[in-house]
Design a protein around this motif. Structure first.
Motif, PDB file in Angstrom:
ATOM      1  N   ASP A 113       0.949  -1.124   0.360  1.00 22.42           N
ATOM      2  CA  ASP A 113       0.183  -0.422  -0.464  1.00 22.42           C
ATOM      3  C   ASP A 113       0.972   0.922  -0.010  1.00 22.42           C
ATOM      4  O   ASP A 113       1.365   0.992   0.829  1.00 22.42           O
ATOM      5  CB  ASP A 113      -1.118   0.023   1.325  1.00 22.42           C
ATOM      6  CG  ASP A 113      -2.147  -0.860   1.233  1.00 22.42           C
ATOM      7  OD1 ASP A 113      -2.046  -1.186   0.148  1.00 22.42           O
ATOM      8  OD2 ASP A 113      -2.400  -1.287   1.961  1.00 22.42           O
ATOM      9  N   GLN A 115       1.241   5.248  -0.080  1.00 18.62           N
ATOM     10  CA  GLN A 115       0.118   6.355   0.181  1.00 18.62           C
ATOM     11  C   GLN A 115       1.239   7.787  -0.241  1.00 18.62           C
ATOM     12  O   GLN A 115       2.529   8.025   0.118  1.00 18.62           O
ATOM     13  CB  GLN A 115       0.004   6.636   1.675  1.00 18.62           C
ATOM     14  CG  GLN A 115      -0.810   7.383   2.319  1.00 18.62           C
ATOM     15  CD  GLN A 115      -1.099   7.596   3.548  1.00 18.62           C
ATOM     16  OE1 GLN A 115      -1.158   9.195   4.332  1.00 18.62           O
ATOM     17  NE2 GLN A 115      -1.624   6.531   4.231  1.00 18.62           N
ATOM     18  N   ARG A 117       1.347  12.063  -0.087  1.00 19.14           N
ATOM     19  CA  ARG A 117       1.046  13.178  -0.001  1.00 19.14           C
ATOM     20  C   ARG A 117       1.304  14.742  -0.396  1.00 19.14           C
ATOM     21  O   ARG A 117       3.051  14.426  -0.749  1.00 19.14           O
ATOM     22  CB  ARG A 117       1.797  12.892   1.725  1.00 19.14           C
ATOM     23  CG  ARG A 117       0.565  11.503   2.654  1.00 19.14           C
ATOM     24  CD  ARG A 117       1.116  12.304   3.672  1.00 19.14           C
ATOM     25  NE  ARG A 117       0.475  11.373   4.544  1.00 19.14           N
ATOM     26  CZ  ARG A 117       0.741  11.223   5.747  1.00 19.14           C
ATOM     27  NH1 ARG A 117       0.438  11.913   6.710  1.00 19.14           N
ATOM     28  NH2 ARG A 117      -0.455   9.803   6.262  1.00 19.14           N
ATOM     29  N   CYS A 128       1.106  10.450  -9.187  1.00 16.57           N
ATOM     30  CA  CYS A 128       0.144   8.746  -9.537  1.00 16.57           C
ATOM     31  C   CYS A 128      -0.190   8.317 -10.059  1.00 16.57           C
ATOM     32  O   CYS A 128       0.598   6.466 -10.769  1.00 16.57           O
ATOM     33  CB  CYS A 128      -1.282   9.231  -8.861  1.00 16.57           C
ATOM     34  SG  CYS A 128      -1.553   9.819  -7.010  1.00 16.57           S
ATOM     35  N   PRO A 145      -5.930   5.396  -8.408  1.00 16.97           N
ATOM     36  CA  PRO A 145      -5.090   5.924  -7.344  1.00 16.97           C
ATOM     37  C   PRO A 145      -6.990   6.147  -6.678  1.00 16.97           C
ATOM     38  O   PRO A 145      -7.871   7.125  -6.629  1.00 16.97           O
ATOM     39  CB  PRO A 145      -4.376   7.368  -7.504  1.00 16.97           C
ATOM     40  CG  PRO A 145      -4.814   7.607  -8.673  1.00 16.97           C
ATOM     41  CD  PRO A 145      -5.430   6.667  -9.501  1.00 16.97           C
ATOM     42  N   LEU A 148      -8.095   9.435  -0.378  1.00 14.35           N
ATOM     43  CA  LEU A 148      -8.278   9.772   1.133  1.00 14.35           C
ATOM     44  C   LEU A 148      -8.780  10.685   2.124  1.00 14.35           C
ATOM     45  O   LEU A 148      -8.159  11.792   0.904  1.00 14.35           O
ATOM     46  CB  LEU A 148      -6.796   9.131   1.690  1.00 14.35           C
ATOM     47  CG  LEU A 148      -6.398   7.903   0.610  1.00 14.35           C
ATOM     48  CD1 LEU A 148      -4.422   7.506   2.129  1.00 14.35           C
ATOM     49  CD2 LEU A 148      -7.009   7.320   1.301  1.00 14.35           C
ATOM     50  N   ARG A 177      -4.310  13.166   0.325  1.00 13.67           N
ATOM     51  CA  ARG A 177      -3.620  12.412  -0.031  1.00 13.67           C
ATOM     52  C   ARG A 177      -4.311  11.554  -1.030  1.00 13.67           C
ATOM     53  O   ARG A 177      -5.147  11.246  -1.213  1.00 13.67           O
ATOM     54  CB  ARG A 177      -3.889  11.260   1.148  1.00 13.67           C
ATOM     55  CG  ARG A 177      -3.075  12.175   2.647  1.00 13.67           C
ATOM     56  CD  ARG A 177      -2.963  11.102   3.959  1.00 13.67           C
ATOM     57  NE  ARG A 177      -4.700  11.319   4.014  1.00 13.67           N
ATOM     58  CZ  ARG A 177      -4.972  10.903   5.164  1.00 13.67           C
ATOM     59  NH1 ARG A 177      -4.112  10.038   5.790  1.00 13.67           N
ATOM     60  NH2 ARG A 177      -6.375  10.597   5.685  1.00 13.67           N
ATOM     61  N   ARG A 178      -3.698  10.318  -1.574  1.00 13.17           N
ATOM     62  CA  ARG A 178      -3.716   9.105  -2.467  1.00 13.17           C
ATOM     63  C   ARG A 178      -3.178   8.099  -2.007  1.00 13.17           C
ATOM     64  O   ARG A 178      -2.435   7.551  -1.356  1.00 13.17           O
ATOM     65  CB  ARG A 178      -3.081   9.564  -3.775  1.00 13.17           C
ATOM     66  CG  ARG A 178      -4.295  11.179  -4.651  1.00 13.17           C
ATOM     67  CD  ARG A 178      -5.354  10.612  -4.676  1.00 13.17           C
ATOM     68  NE  ARG A 178      -5.846  11.995  -5.450  1.00 13.17           N
ATOM     69  CZ  ARG A 178      -6.023  12.928  -4.929  1.00 13.17           C
ATOM     70  NH1 ARG A 178      -6.491  12.991  -3.656  1.00 13.17           N
ATOM     71  NH2 ARG A 178      -6.822  13.832  -5.762  1.00 13.17           N
ATOM     72  N   LEU A 179      -3.935   6.503  -2.646  1.00 16.52           N
ATOM     73  CA  LEU A 179      -3.169   5.713  -2.210  1.00 16.52           C
ATOM     74  C   LEU A 179      -3.846   4.129  -3.535  1.00 16.52           C
ATOM     75  O   LEU A 179      -4.298   3.926  -4.187  1.00 16.52           O
ATOM     76  CB  LEU A 179      -4.822   4.602  -0.925  1.00 16.52           C
ATOM     77  CG  LEU A 179      -4.171   3.476  -0.608  1.00 16.52           C
ATOM     78  CD1 LEU A 179      -2.941   3.142  -0.320  1.00 16.52           C
ATOM     79  CD2 LEU A 179      -5.422   2.976  -0.228  1.00 16.52           C
ATOM     80  N   GLN A 181      -2.583   0.671  -4.832  1.00 15.05           N
ATOM     81  CA  GLN A 181      -2.255  -0.859  -3.564  1.00 15.05           C
ATOM     82  C   GLN A 181      -1.980  -1.422  -4.784  1.00 15.05           C
ATOM     83  O   GLN A 181      -1.883  -1.735  -6.262  1.00 15.05           O
ATOM     84  CB  GLN A 181      -3.443  -0.843  -3.194  1.00 15.05           C
ATOM     85  CG  GLN A 181      -3.264  -2.819  -2.299  1.00 15.05           C
ATOM     86  CD  GLN A 181      -5.413  -3.105  -2.080  1.00 15.05           C
ATOM     87  OE1 GLN A 181      -6.021  -3.372  -2.368  1.00 15.05           O
ATOM     88  NE2 GLN A 181      -4.918  -3.212  -0.605  1.00 15.05           N
ATOM     89  N   LYS A 208       5.116   6.888   2.000  1.00 14.09           N
ATOM     90  CA  LYS A 208       4.562   6.373   2.609  1.00 14.09           C
ATOM     91  C   LYS A 208       3.872   4.762   2.358  1.00 14.09           C
ATOM     92  O   LYS A 208       2.863   4.626   1.436  1.00 14.09           O
ATOM     93  CB  LYS A 208       3.499   6.371   4.293  1.00 14.09           C
ATOM     94  CG  LYS A 208       3.473   5.985   5.208  1.00 14.09           C
ATOM     95  CD  LYS A 208       2.875   6.199   6.045  1.00 14.09           C
ATOM     96  CE  LYS A 208       2.385   5.559   6.601  1.00 14.09           C
ATOM     97  NZ  LYS A 208       1.716   5.862   7.983  1.00 14.09           N
TER      98      LYS A 208
END
Length: 268
Positions: A113, A115, A117, A128, A145, A148, A177-179, A181, A208
């Motif tokens: 995962d 993350q 920022r 992204c 993405p 968040l 923030r974007r995630l 996976q 992160k």
């Protein structure tokens, strides 16, 4: 027979705006040909000059068999008459204007995962997109993405002191923030992907990562079997840190210390 000369005359004489409008009008040639038919008889020339092109009327009707033959011939000729717009850019350059390609996950087991920022939405969206393209070319199924919740921080700072305390100033900082996976990814490939992103890190972007590694069942038995080999390796590496280490070139450690004390005290 009437449509093509009109387009050519427009291309040769009309200005650019008129040419574009004419091309937009005469672009669906197969539809006009399907709905229009040629007029016959002595009044054909007068009707063709007075009536609009899209509203050509018929004076005679052909038999049903001829109509079916004409429609079949028109349907067969349509794919040849349609113009295919080909891009002149290379595929690698054209792919930059399209969405990044993705790979499908076979099992759906999460392995990482990531993350991201940033304080700037443009930098965040750009990086992204870069991370998704890098994951595709490394063979990693990437998802996202995912937006968040924002992190909003506010501060109130007084401009002066004493009686001027009421003249304060407020500051606000919004963290976006974007995630992303990664699923079904090999641990070494995931580490390579993260190292590539860190090497080509974009300014104003923080990263992160949470990584999961999975192993087979019966790991404890394999660790017990390799215990003896690990102990041998540790003995050779930790000998010089032991308080009972062997000092080569010195017979007795106490005699060596006595000689050193005697030398420091000047023989007293």
């Amino acid at each position: 027979m009437i449509i093509r000369p009109v387009v050519r005359s427009l291309q040769g004489r009309a200005p650019l705006a008129t040419l574009r409008s004419a091309q937009s009008v005469f672009q669906p040639l197969p539809q006009l040909r399907r709905n229009a038919s040629v007029t016959t008889g002595p009044d054909a020339a007068s009707k063709a000059s007075t009536t609009p092109i899209a509203r050509i009327t018929t004076t005679t009707e052909a038999p049903k068999d001829q109509k079916k033959a004409k429609t079949a011939a028109a349907a067969a000729a349509e794919p040849e008459e349609q113009e295919v717009i080909m891009s002149r850019m290379p595929r690698s350059l054209e792919a930059l204007y399209l969405q990044p390609l993705r790979r499908e996950a076979e099992y759906g087991v999460p392995s990482c995962d990531l993350q991201l920022r940033s304080y700037s939405i443009r930098n965040l969206e750009f990086f992204c997109d870069f991370a998704l393209r890098a994951a595709y070319y490394l063979g990693l199924p990437a998802f996202g993405p995912v937006p968040l919740p924002r992190m909003i921080e506010r501060w109130t700072v007084p401009k002066s002191h004493f009686i001027f305390k009421k003249s304060q100033e407020n500051f606000e900082r919004v963290t976006l923030r974007r995630l992303i996976q990664i699923k079904d990814g090999h641990p070494e490939t995931v580490q390579l992907w993260l190292a590539f992103l860190q090497k080509h890190a974009y300014y104003g972007i923080g990263m992160k990562a949470n990584i999961w590694e999975f192993s087979k069942l019966g790991v404890s038995k394999a660790m017990d079997e390799s215990k003896s080999e690990v102990e041998k390796l540790l003995e050779t590496r930790w000998e010089h840190l032991s308080h009972v280490s062997d000092m080569k070139g010195v017979g007795n450690f106490e005699d060596f210390l006595a000689k050193e004390r005697l030398r420091i005290s000047g023989g007293r």
